[in-house]
Design a protein around this motif. Structure first.
Motif, PDB file in Angstrom:
ATOM      1  N   GLN A  94       8.718 -27.841-126.382  1.00 60.19           N
ATOM      2  CA  GLN A  94       8.112 -26.579-125.910  1.00 60.19           C
ATOM      3  C   GLN A  94       6.781 -26.391-126.631  1.00 60.19           C
ATOM      4  OE1 GLN A  94      10.600 -23.164-126.297  1.00 60.19           O
ATOM      5  NE2 GLN A  94       9.127 -21.757-125.377  1.00 60.19           N
ATOM      6  N   ILE A  95       5.713 -26.440-125.845  1.00 54.38           N
ATOM      7  CA  ILE A  95       4.366 -26.465-126.425  1.00 54.38           C
ATOM      8  C   ILE A  95       3.763 -25.060-126.342  1.00 54.38           C
ATOM      9  CG2 ILE A  95       2.058 -27.458-126.263  1.00 54.38           C
ATOM     10  CD1 ILE A  95       3.425 -29.854-124.834  1.00 54.38           C
ATOM     11  N   ASP A 107       3.741 -38.604-125.692  1.00 50.70           N
ATOM     12  CA  ASP A 107       4.970 -38.663-124.897  1.00 50.70           C
ATOM     13  C   ASP A 107       6.059 -37.790-125.517  1.00 50.70           C
ATOM     14  OD1 ASP A 107       3.729 -40.334-123.155  1.00 50.70           O
ATOM     15  OD2 ASP A 107       4.590 -42.193-123.986  1.00 50.70           O
ATOM     16  N   LYS A 108       6.164 -37.823-126.851  1.00 49.32           N
ATOM     17  CA  LYS A 108       7.155 -36.991-127.529  1.00 49.32           C
ATOM     18  C   LYS A 108       6.885 -35.500-127.296  1.00 49.32           C
ATOM     19  CE  LYS A 108       9.984 -39.598-130.162  1.00 49.32           C
ATOM     20  NZ  LYS A 108      11.452 -39.416-130.231  1.00 49.32           N
ATOM     21  N   LEU A 109       5.592 -35.174-127.282  1.00 50.97           N
ATOM     22  CA  LEU A 109       5.234 -33.743-127.101  1.00 50.97           C
ATOM     23  C   LEU A 109       5.640 -33.243-125.731  1.00 50.97           C
ATOM     24  CD1 LEU A 109       1.698 -33.587-128.773  1.00 50.97           C
ATOM     25  CD2 LEU A 109       3.714 -32.275-129.462  1.00 50.97           C
ATOM     26  N   GLU A 117      -2.431 -31.813-122.751  1.00 52.71           N
ATOM     27  CA  GLU A 117      -2.488 -32.395-121.403  1.00 52.71           C
ATOM     28  C   GLU A 117      -3.717 -33.299-121.268  1.00 52.71           C
ATOM     29  OE1 GLU A 117      -2.399 -29.120-118.782  1.00 52.71           O
ATOM     30  OE2 GLU A 117      -0.253 -28.716-119.021  1.00 52.71           O
ATOM     31  N   LEU A 118      -4.826 -32.827-121.819  1.00 55.51           N
ATOM     32  CA  LEU A 118      -6.047 -33.635-121.753  1.00 55.51           C
ATOM     33  C   LEU A 118      -5.892 -34.917-122.570  1.00 55.51           C
ATOM     34  CD1 LEU A 118      -8.951 -33.795-120.717  1.00 55.51           C
ATOM     35  CD2 LEU A 118      -9.673 -32.590-122.789  1.00 55.51           C
ATOM     36  N   GLY A 119      -5.283 -34.766-123.765  1.00 56.98           N
ATOM     37  CA  GLY A 119      -5.088 -35.941-124.613  1.00 56.98           C
ATOM     38  C   GLY A 119      -4.144 -36.958-123.981  1.00 56.98           C
ATOM     39  N   SER A 120      -3.106 -36.446-123.315  1.00 61.39           N
ATOM     40  CA  SER A 120      -2.144 -37.352-122.652  1.00 61.39           C
ATOM     41  C   SER A 120      -2.821 -38.164-121.561  1.00 61.39           C
ATOM     42  CB  SER A 120      -0.985 -36.526-122.069  1.00 61.39           C
ATOM     43  OG  SER A 120      -0.305 -35.849-123.085  1.00 61.39           O
ATOM     44  N   LEU A 121      -3.768 -37.559-120.890  1.00 67.21           N
ATOM     45  CA  LEU A 121      -4.454 -38.265-119.817  1.00 67.21           C
ATOM     46  C   LEU A 121      -5.460 -39.273-120.370  1.00 67.21           C
ATOM     47  CD1 LEU A 121      -5.062 -35.343-117.304  1.00 67.21           C
ATOM     48  CD2 LEU A 121      -3.479 -37.249-117.029  1.00 67.21           C
TER      49      LEU A 121
END
Length: 1135
Positions: A919-920, A913-915, A929-933
């Motif tokens: 700016q990535i 969530d912090k990420l 994005e994959l990890g967040s999901l």
């Protein structure tokens, strides 16, 4: 042309034919039925030859001179040898008319009235051929033109092809013989007119060769000579010599002469141009004057003039013709008159042929010459046989007697100014008179002709005896070989007539010029030189005039040879004379110096009181030995100056060794040192430096400079020591990086400490030896500079992403600040703040180094638990602001991945969530994005195994702590391992007021025993690189009544951090094995830590005081051979 009878004889019979032996020594005559052989030199009859029975008609001699042949009316031909012996006889059918030899094959042709025969010595028989008509002549000739004389009294000329050349010439007599003369230039013709006539090759009659009493039947020319023999009907044999006189005229540089008896050639003696005038008649006399040319022919006189007034014009045209026959001895032409000389009489005729004037002389006229004058009033110079010399003007009837001498006149000439008269008499004597005083000035023997120089009054030349004599003024005669007669003298050219040719001889006027120079007559010598001398003579004249101080003449002469150097000298002398200088000796000294007569110049300089000029001359010429001789035992200063100049010269001509020696002898040490140093002569420099007194500071310093430049620091050090220049010596050691000598000098002389250690520190820093550089900066007392250098290096390491180096540099910076705070009380507070700041940054960069390697490199070097702990530690430490180079994205990304892998899903979700709010980078985008999901599919809690425990209050702390790296319950700061960043089982405690560090250590070291059942089994291992506590497994349980543990529980609770403070009793109860002490240098206090789990071994680096699990520390030390944090080598002694 004149014919002179050489000898004559008379035979009894008619002379039908004759022939010369090819060498000309014998003459063979056909007389009657005999052959007469004569000696041609004197006409002696050598021998008559008999062999024919009838009249001999013809005779011929072979060209090789071995035999001759005769033909007779008895029809026979006899071959005779050169010894006058008959060797062969053969006959024809009729009388023999003519015989002739082939000049090449020596084949004999014999011709009769009806046939002809051919005989050669190689064949025995005679080949005969019939002829349809009578053969009267056969001849071999080398000419391309055939001359034919017939009894039709005509003379004709034909080409060999048969084509007639020109018209027939009428003879008025019957020709009987014809012969070419002198290679075909003339023709001899004789016959019924009882004489032999000379004709040109074109048929123009020139004259008669001897009148005879009867018909001339034959005439022949002696081979290669001017002799002619004539045979007559009455038997007379006449032998004549033909003399061709020279008919010519000369005026200045134009010479006209007769050629081929009928032509006149005018030659320009300077330009060598020639023009031919064809008169087609016998030319009898020639006269030339200015633009006039008079030619006397047998029946008339032609007057020519030039087309233009151009001095080089050679085109003549007929002006007047005087059609009248004249007999005269001499002919002279003027502008408007011609003068005829007839024995004693002179006649003046106009160009119209009218006699205007006549002069009668007392004696025969021997010489006449036009000496110039206005047109129509020219003057004539006349010399008589009785020795009288007259001047006649063509418009004046009265002759002027100039003088009379005793001997006959042969040649005359008058000087250019009409003041002197030169006469050559019949005794071959040249006499020179002054016309006005009639005085005989001088006389010279052996003269046949004389001529004055038209450009110089006092110079004449005369020839005679094969020599040319040149006389100037009253000086002795100068002679040189010359064949012929002198007829003119113009400038440096002498016009000489030799035999029939006129030539202009270039005669250098050197001899008369030197005669004038010997008498110091420079102006007269210059006039002679202008007539024509060599460049060497001009230079000699210039030098002589210059030495005689005749500057005007010298300037003209030097201008002629284009010698600018001497012209500048003359101009400078003239300028000095204008300024009032009158010392001729000084002028002459300058002249001698220019001429290279240096010793004479020096004597004159000295005599005129200018010794300095002589000295300058010698030194400028590098003639130093002469200069020393000139000085003698003079002023020592001048001697020294002279040696210095000599050394300068040796230096300039690339003789450096000689220059050095001379400079040293002159005391010019610096110049000697410069040359030796530039040439790299170390030995010479050593010798100079050791001989110099220590008071000679400047040359010694220069020696030391060159020693350094030539990489000989030892000699440079010796030189600096000699003059006591310690500062330069220190600089030398520093420049040559001889640090030991520099340190030794700095110890003896503390005032040079900065001069040694600051460059040393800079050198160390440049060579990446920063720790040693720090020590050097400390010794030099340049802490601020050390900090500045390290800060720059640290910044560079961060920028270059060398975070491990950055951590090391920040740690060094912190220790540097601590040293400054310890040394300088004024900066204590500031430096302590910086110390804590740099310590914090060093820890952050040390941690971030692992994260950066994990995110950037394809393989991980750490366990997931280590990366998890590191990222948590770093995230908690970055609560305020992020230092340069540390990326929160990398930190959160590492935390998220490791949390997910270890089961801390809640923390992973928080990290993802912090990420989302940062700016990535594109390379992490897909992974995040994959990890967040995927994290959404995991339970929303963390694994309890990962929860950190506070060893003071035994509270489980959350993985994400808002307070940072402290317990949420007791606020006790966690102590982390510097490698795995796990929380260590250590609790920091503080000393009660009044207890010093030394006392506390002493109380702890007392170590009162508290084991009840067995002997103590604690094992303490101390070495220079670490302190280690190890618990033996056989130890029984520790008594529960530990005062420190009681202190922990008693002081728990509250929202503020309450540190653990111990008194002396607690300290006394502690075991040395349980306590780790960070012994910070002052002004910091020591830090004390108590281990609460004796079974876990902990190691602390004695340099940076970082804590490690013992196993981890040992492994890292094996890998790096030093502390992974402060890079302290394990073999270094404990500080």
């Amino acid at each position: 042309m004149r014919a002179v009878l050489t000898w004559r004889d008379k035979a009894e019979q008619c002379i039908y034919d004759l022939a010369f032996k090819p060498d000309g020594t014998q003459l063979i005559l056909a007389a009657g039925n005999r052959l007469l052989v004569y000696d041609t030199s004197d006409g002696t009859l050598i021998q008559p030859l008999k062999g024919h029975k009838d009249t001999v008609y013809c005779v011929a001699y072979a060209k090789d001179g071995k035999r001759f042949a005769s033909g007779s009316a008895d029809k026979s031909v006899i071959i005779w040898t050169a010894k006058l012996e008959g060797i062969l006889k053969y006959t024809h059918n009729d009388s023999i008319q003519c015989v002739s030899y082939n000049p090449v094959t020596h084949q004999l042709a014999s011709c009769s009235s009806s046939d002809f025969g051919l005989w050669s010595p190689e064949q025995k028989s005679v080949s005969k051929h019939k002829s349809s008509s009578k053969i009267t002549c056969c001849r071999d000739e080398h000419n391309d033109i055939l001359a034919v004389a017939d009894w039709g009294q005509k003379l004709s000329f034909y080409q060999l092809s048969g084509k007639q050349v020109g018209k027939d010439r009428s003879l008025n007599f019957d020709p009987c013989c014809i012969s070419y003369f002198t290679k075909g230039e003339y023709i001899l013709l004789g016959g019924s007119d009882k004489q032999v006539s000379l004709f040109t090759k074109d048929g123009v009659r020139l004259g008669t060769i001897g009148d005879q009493n009867s018909w001339v039947w034959t005439c022949k020319v002696k081979p290669d000579s001017n002799y002619v023999v004539i045979g007559c009907q009455d038997g007379t044999i006449s032998f004549y010599q033909l003399i061709f006189s020279t008919v010519h005229g000369l005026y200045k540089d134009r010479y006209a002469y007769r050629d081929s008896m009928t032509d006149v050639i005018v030659q320009h003696l300077i330009t060598e141009q020639k023009v031919r005038i064809k008169c087609k008649e016998l030319v009898k006399k020639i006269a030339i004057y200015k633009n006039r040319l008079a030619i006397q022919l047998p029946e008339r006189i032609l007057i020519y003039e030039l087309y233009s007034d151009d001095s080089s014009d050679m085109h003549y045209r007929v002006k007047e013709k005087i059609v009248k026959k004249f007999e005269c001895n001499l002919l002279v032409v003027c502008s408007d008159h011609i003068i005829l000389c007839q024995e004693k009489r002179l006649q003046c005729l106009s160009f119209g042929g009218v006699k205007e004037r006549e002069w009668q002389m007392e004696s025969l006229i021997r010489y006449i010459k036009v000496i110039g004058g206005p047109p129509g009033r020219e003057g004539l110079l006349v010399g008589l046989k009785n020795g009288q010399i007259l001047k006649i003007f063509v418009d004046n009837l009265f002759a002027i007697v100039l003088l009379k001498q005793a001997t006959a006149v042969r040649c005359l000439d008058m000087s250019a100014s009409r003041n002197k008269l030169a006469v050559v008499d019949e005794n071959d004597t040249c006499l020179v008179y002054d016309i006005h005083t009639k005085e005989l000035l001088f006389q010279e023997p052996n003269a046949n002709s004389v001529a004055w120089n038209t450009q110089c009054e006092d110079m004449l030349c005369f020839s005679g005896g094969g020599y040319l004599n040149i006389k100037a003024s009253n000086f002795p005669v100068h002679q040189q070989k010359l064949q012929g007669f002198v007829v003119g003298y113009n400038g440096s050219k002498i016009f000489c007539l030799h035999v029939f040719s006129m030539s202009a001889v270039e005669v250098p006027q050197s001899a008369p010029m030197y005669q004038y120079l010997d008498r110091k007559m420079y102006k007269e010598a210059y006039q002679i030189a202008c007539l024509g001398v060599t460049d060497a003579d001009w230079r000699e004249l210039a030098m002589e005039a210059l030495e005689g101080l005749e500057f005007e003449t010298a300037k003209k002469a030097f201008t002629r040879v284009q010698d600018l150097r001497y012209l500048e000298l003359i101009n400078s002398i003239e300028e000095r004379k204008k300024r009032g200088e009158t010392n001729n000796e000084l002028f002459l000294a300058d002249v001698f110096a220019y001429q290279g007569k240096f010793h004479e110049a020096a004597k004159l300089y000295k005599r005129s009181g200018h010794e300095n000029l002589a000295l300058d001359m010698y030194t400028d010429l590098r003639m130093f030995e002469y200069a020393k001789d000139f000085l003698g035992s003079g002023d020592p200063k001048e001697t020294k100056m002279l040696i210095t100049k000599q050394a300068d010269w040796a230096r300039n001509i690339n003789e450096p060794k000689a220059a050095v020696e001379m400079y040293l002898s002159a005391g010019e040490h610096i110049k000697a040192i410069e040359i030796s140093g530039d040439r790299g002569w170390v030995d010479m420099l050593i010798d100079i430096a050791r001989k110099l007194d220590k008071a000679e500071r400047e040359p010694l310093l220069l020696c030391a400079h060159y020693f350094k430049k030539l990489d000989n620091p030892g000699y440079a050090a010796e030189t600096y020591l000699k003059i006591g220049d310690l500062k330069s010596l220190v600089q030398l050691h520093v420049e040559t990086q001889r640090w030991d000598e520099a340190f030794a000098l700095g110890e003896k002389h503390p005032e040079f400490k900065d001069d040694v250690y600051v460059p040393y520190a800079q050198w160390l820093a440049e060579n990446d030896r920063f720790e040693e550089a720090q020590k050097a900066f400390h010794k030099a007392g340049r802490q601020s500079e050390a900090v500045r250098v390290l800060e720059q290096l640290t910044h560079n390491a961060v920028v270059e992403s060398r975070f491990n180096d950055a951590a090391y540099y920040y740690w060094m910076l912190s220790m540097q600040c601590l040293d400054i705070a310890q040394a300088d009380q004024g900066q204590k507070e500031e430096m302590l703040v910086k110390f804590h700041h740099f310590q914090h940054l060093a820890e952050l960069y040390h941690v971030y180094h692992s994260i950066q390697r994990y995110t950037e490199e394809p393989f991980s070097f750490h366990l997931p638990e280590t990366l998890f702990n590191i990222s948590r530690f770093l995230l908690h430490s970055l609560s305020k602001e992020t230092p340069l180079g540390i990326s929160k994205v990398n930190t959160l990304f590492t935390l998220a991945k490791q949390s997910k892998a270890l089961g801390a899903y809640k923390l992973a979700r928080h990290a993802y969530d912090k990420l989302q709010g940062l700016q990535i980078p594109a390379r992490f985008q897909k992974s995040i994005e994959l990890g967040s999901l995927t994290i959404r599919s995991k339970p929303f809690h963390d694994s309890e195994e990962l929860v950190p425990l506070c060893y003071r209050c035994s509270t489980n702390n959350p993985l994400l702590n808002n307070l940072g790296n402290v317990c949420i319950n007791c606020r006790q700061p966690f102590v982390f391992s510097a490698s795995s960043y796990e929380v260590l089982h250590l609790v920091e405690f503080y000393l009660e007021d009044g207890i010093t560090d030394e006392e506390a250590v002493a109380l702890i070291d007392l170590e009162a025993p508290r084991l009840t059942k067995k002997e103590r089994k604690w094992q303490e291992i101390t070495n220079p690189s670490s302190q280690t506590l190890r618990l033996d497994e056989t130890v029984d349980h520790i008594e529960e009544d530990d005062p420190f543990t009681a202190k922990l529980s008693f002081e728990q609770g509250g929202s503020e951090f309450v540190p653990v403070v111990v008194n002396r009793a607690v300290l006394r109860s502690m075991s040395r094995r349980d306590v780790l002490i960070k012994r910070w240098p002052k002004p910091l206090r020591w830090q004390y830590f108590r281990s609460l789990l004796p079974d876990a071994s902990i190691t602390m680096c004695p340099s940076c005081f970082q804590m490690f699990h013992s196993e981890d520390y040992e492994l890292l030390v094996l890998q790096h051979n030093c502390c992974p944090y402060c890079r302290r080598r394990i073999d270094e002694a404990s500080q």
